[in-house]
Design an enzyme around this catalytic site. Structure first.
Site, PDB file in Angstrom:
ATOM      1  N   ASP A  53       0.824  -1.203   0.000  1.00 54.95           N
ATOM      2  CA  ASP A  53       0.000   0.000   0.000  1.00 54.95           C
ATOM      3  C   ASP A  53       0.861   1.256   0.000  1.00 54.95           C
ATOM      4  O   ASP A  53       2.076   1.206   0.206  1.00 54.95           O
ATOM      5  CB  ASP A  53      -0.905   0.019   1.236  1.00 54.95           C
ATOM      6  CG  ASP A  53      -2.005  -1.020   1.184  1.00 54.95           C
ATOM      7  OD1 ASP A  53      -2.459  -1.346   0.075  1.00 54.95           O
ATOM      8  OD2 ASP A  53      -2.409  -1.509   2.265  1.00 54.95           O
ATOM      9  N   TYR A 112       7.021 -10.059   6.621  1.00 60.70           N
ATOM     10  CA  TYR A 112       6.917  -8.622   6.860  1.00 60.70           C
ATOM     11  C   TYR A 112       7.508  -8.269   8.219  1.00 60.70           C
ATOM     12  O   TYR A 112       7.508  -9.088   9.150  1.00 60.70           O
ATOM     13  CB  TYR A 112       5.456  -8.168   6.838  1.00 60.70           C
ATOM     14  CG  TYR A 112       4.857  -8.039   5.461  1.00 60.70           C
ATOM     15  CD1 TYR A 112       4.868  -6.818   4.783  1.00 60.70           C
ATOM     16  CD2 TYR A 112       4.263  -9.129   4.834  1.00 60.70           C
ATOM     17  CE1 TYR A 112       4.304  -6.696   3.518  1.00 60.70           C
ATOM     18  CE2 TYR A 112       3.702  -9.018   3.565  1.00 60.70           C
ATOM     19  CZ  TYR A 112       3.724  -7.798   2.921  1.00 60.70           C
ATOM     20  OH  TYR A 112       3.175  -7.686   1.672  1.00 60.70           O
TER      21      TYR A 112
END
Length: 247
Positions: A53, A112
């Site tokens: 994003d 992540y």
């Protein structure tokens, strides 16, 4: 010829990985595709393992693209880095890909990391690369809460954005580790795939647990309710990094 590359980028100035019609701003995908065009005069589509994003960074994003060229791999890599030098995007490695390789669909696991600075004073140098949480966090409580989300095929309906388009909210999260190093807290999350904003909602929920908004066991109720409103806040994008993709 299909090429596979590992890419690092600072997501601050980008609208995200993917080109988006009707959205003002530049995507990482667009930057790399433009660099390839400047090198080869060929219009190609670059595919990524993770469609990050706006504001999200990458240390090890993996991409692939098809290109007709006789240039050697290192020449392509160096040329792309030359054209990308002002975009905060770097090609760390580039090589010919195996037949049938797809950056997104061939991936076995994505790793992540979320970076939090946990102190009174806000960060100056890295303010767009970590989340400043001034209230002291109990990392042991965060880790206990995280343990309830790790395991086979749990329903993360409470941990996905309303605009998530995935048909199923069931995911297997292999790892969530919360580690304090001085004033910094690192949250490591690994899974084959994630729902839209899942990692950021997980981190936001863990942070609220860490400063005592609810006990670690409340995560079980959040999962059971299958409602986004039951979970915690969505952590801001600038603390999140795509670190590694396994194949």
């Amino acid at each position: 010829m299909r090429y596979r590359a590992v890419v690092e980028y600072d997501g601050t100035a980008f609208i995200g990985w993917q080109r988006q019609k009707g959205v003002a701003g530049r995507s990482v995908q667009e930057s790399i595709e433009d660099a390839i065009y400047r090198l080869s005069q060929q219009c190609v589509t670059v595919f990524a393992a993770g469609r990050t994003d706006a504001g999200v960074h990458a240390l090890g994003q993996v991409v692939h693209f098809d290109l007709n060229t006789s240039l050697q791999d290192y020449v392509i890599k160096n040329a792309l880095n030359h054209y990308l030098r002002s975009d905060m995007v770097s090609i760390l490695s580039l090589e010919e890909a195996a037949e049938g390789f797809h950056a997104r669909f061939s991936a076995k696991k994505r790793h992540y990391m979320y970076k939090i600075v946990n102190r009174d004073a806000p960060p100056c140098l890295d303010r767009l690369r970590m989340w400043h949480v001034p209230k002291q966090l109990n990392v042991s409580d965060m880790q206990e809460a995280a343990s309830h989300m790790v395991g086979e095929k749990k329903d993360f309906a409470s941990f996905r954005a309303k605009e998530c388009q995935s048909k199923s909210s069931v995911r297997t999260v292999d790892r969530i580790d919360c580690v304090r190093e001085g004033n910094n807290i690192f949250v490591h999350v690994s899974a084959k795939s994630f729902l839209h904003k899942q990692v950021r909602i997980i981190v936001g929920t863990l942070v609220q647990c860490g400063h005592g908004a609810f006990p670690p066991s409340y995560v079980l109720e959040i999962l059971e309710r299958k409602n986004r409103a039951a979970a915690g806040i969505t952590a801001p994008p600038h603390g999140l990094y795509l670190v590694l993709v396994e194949y």
